[in-house]
Design a protein around this motif. Sequence first.
Motif, short mmCIF file in Angstrom:
data_model
loop_
_atom_site.label_atom_id
_atom_site.label_comp_id
_atom_site.label_asym_id
_atom_site.label_seq_id
_atom_site.Cartn_x
_atom_site.Cartn_y
_atom_site.Cartn_z
N LEU A 41 0.84 -1.20 0.00
CA LEU A 41 0.00 0.00 0.00
C LEU A 41 0.87 1.25 0.00
O LEU A 41 0.60 2.21 -0.74
CB LEU A 41 -0.93 0.00 1.22
CG LEU A 41 -1.75 1.27 1.45
CD1 LEU A 41 -2.69 1.53 0.28
CD2 LEU A 41 -2.55 1.15 2.76
N CYS A 42 1.92 1.25 0.80
CA CYS A 42 2.82 2.40 0.87
C CYS A 42 3.44 2.68 -0.50
O CYS A 42 3.52 3.84 -0.94
CB CYS A 42 3.93 2.15 1.88
SG CYS A 42 3.35 1.99 3.59
N PHE A 43 3.86 1.63 -1.19
CA PHE A 43 4.47 1.80 -2.51
C PHE A 43 3.47 2.37 -3.51
O PHE A 43 3.81 3.25 -4.31
CB PHE A 43 5.02 0.47 -3.02
CG PHE A 43 5.69 0.58 -4.36
CD1 PHE A 43 6.93 1.18 -4.49
CD2 PHE A 43 5.07 0.09 -5.50
CE1 PHE A 43 7.55 1.30 -5.73
CE2 PHE A 43 5.67 0.20 -6.74
CZ PHE A 43 6.92 0.80 -6.86
N LYS A 44 2.23 1.89 -3.45
CA LYS A 44 1.21 2.40 -4.37
C LYS A 44 0.91 3.88 -4.11
O LYS A 44 0.73 4.65 -5.05
CB LYS A 44 -0.07 1.56 -4.23
CG LYS A 44 0.06 0.14 -4.73
CD LYS A 44 -1.19 -0.68 -4.42
CE LYS A 44 -1.02 -2.12 -4.86
NZ LYS A 44 -2.19 -2.96 -4.47
N ILE A 45 0.88 4.26 -2.83
CA ILE A 45 0.69 5.68 -2.52
C ILE A 45 1.86 6.49 -3.05
O ILE A 45 1.69 7.60 -3.57
CB ILE A 45 0.54 5.87 -0.99
CG1 ILE A 45 -0.74 5.19 -0.49
CG2 ILE A 45 0.51 7.37 -0.64
CD1 ILE A 45 -0.89 5.18 1.02
N GLY A 46 3.07 5.95 -2.94
CA GLY A 46 4.25 6.63 -3.48
C GLY A 46 4.18 6.80 -4.98
O GLY A 46 4.61 7.82 -5.52
N CYS A 47 3.60 5.82 -5.68
CA CYS A 47 3.42 5.95 -7.13
C CYS A 47 2.43 7.07 -7.44
O CYS A 47 2.59 7.80 -8.42
CB CYS A 47 2.94 4.62 -7.72
SG CYS A 47 4.20 3.31 -7.72
N CYS A 48 1.41 7.20 -6.61
CA CYS A 48 0.45 8.30 -6.79
C CYS A 48 1.15 9.65 -6.61
O CYS A 48 0.83 10.62 -7.31
CB CYS A 48 -0.69 8.18 -5.79
SG CYS A 48 -1.78 6.75 -6.04
N GLN A 49 2.11 9.71 -5.69
CA GLN A 49 2.81 10.97 -5.42
C GLN A 49 3.56 11.47 -6.65
O GLN A 49 3.76 12.67 -6.82
CB GLN A 49 3.78 10.80 -4.25
CG GLN A 49 4.54 12.06 -3.92
CD GLN A 49 5.45 11.93 -2.71
OE1 GLN A 49 5.31 12.66 -1.74
NE2 GLN A 49 6.40 11.01 -2.76
N VAL A 50 3.98 10.56 -7.52
CA VAL A 50 4.72 10.94 -8.72
C VAL A 50 3.92 11.91 -9.59
O VAL A 50 4.49 12.77 -10.27
CB VAL A 50 5.11 9.68 -9.53
CG1 VAL A 50 5.70 10.06 -10.88
CG2 VAL A 50 6.11 8.84 -8.74
N LEU A 51 2.59 11.79 -9.55
CA LEU A 51 1.75 12.70 -10.34
C LEU A 51 1.99 14.16 -9.97
O LEU A 51 1.79 15.05 -10.79
CB LEU A 51 0.27 12.36 -10.12
CG LEU A 51 -0.19 10.97 -10.59
CD1 LEU A 51 -1.63 10.72 -10.14
CD2 LEU A 51 -0.07 10.85 -12.10
N ALA A 52 2.43 14.39 -8.74
CA ALA A 52 2.65 15.76 -8.28
C ALA A 52 3.91 16.39 -8.86
O ALA A 52 4.20 17.55 -8.57
CB ALA A 52 2.71 15.79 -6.75
#
Length: 268
Positions: free
Chosen positions: A148-159
């Motif tokens: 889950l942490c890694f997936k949230i980190g992938c979402c952060q890349v959008l920023a």
Amino acid sequence: MEAQTIAEALILGLVEGLTEFIPVSSTGHILLLGHFIGFDNPGKTFEVLIQLGAILAILSVYFARLLNILLALPRDPRTQRFVAGILLAFLPAAVIGFFAHGFIKTVLFESPQLICTTLLVGGIILLIIDRLPLKPRYDEITDYPLSLCFKIGCCQVLAMVPGVSRSGATIGGALLLGTDKRSAAEFSFFLAMPTMTGAFALDLYKNYDILSADDVAVISIGFVTAFLAGVAVVRWLLGYVAQHGFALFAWWRILVGTLGFAGLYFLG
């Protein structure tokens, strides 16, 4: 240093501190505001380097908890998993940010039209997420699985795209992945520490040779202002989102994006 420059640094630092931890895009706000007030700085470093104030705001508010984490880290498996989760979540942005730094600063940061668009689209998406009948499976950040942490980190890349919002991408992604609102915001706080520190260090390394004494003074003013405003926001935000959600921030994004387009049309 001119009084106008000091005033601009104070205003932009205040905006940075007030918006860094809420899902409205602090970078988008200060880039747009800087465009309209004519604020110019070498290599667009000011917008990144004043984030140090926001980093220190988190450290000051969470100092006791961070100290407990540090003391428990050698012996507590739960704490070890949490720290590993934060570092894993940081990894995607670290890799892409390192290789795409030049493109981000010289292309994406220079497009106010792009920023207005992402503010508007992000606001609509945040409204939709806030109204979805989501059923949280995780309400404590130390219980987040590493996947889950890694997936949230992938979402952060959008920023990486200004106007998207680092906190908006991580919080919105976390909610869709099964967290509750309060823990999503808190995880975003902790993830901000390595992410913003890394961005600060990389930008300083890339641009230290073009910074003058006046540039350093202006950045220092912005960073102190960002720190003071950031402390106030961090202390307030978790309680607010737990009770009211993110609709206020979504509508604010839509308003700023709309006003930004209007300003570009009439003022250029």
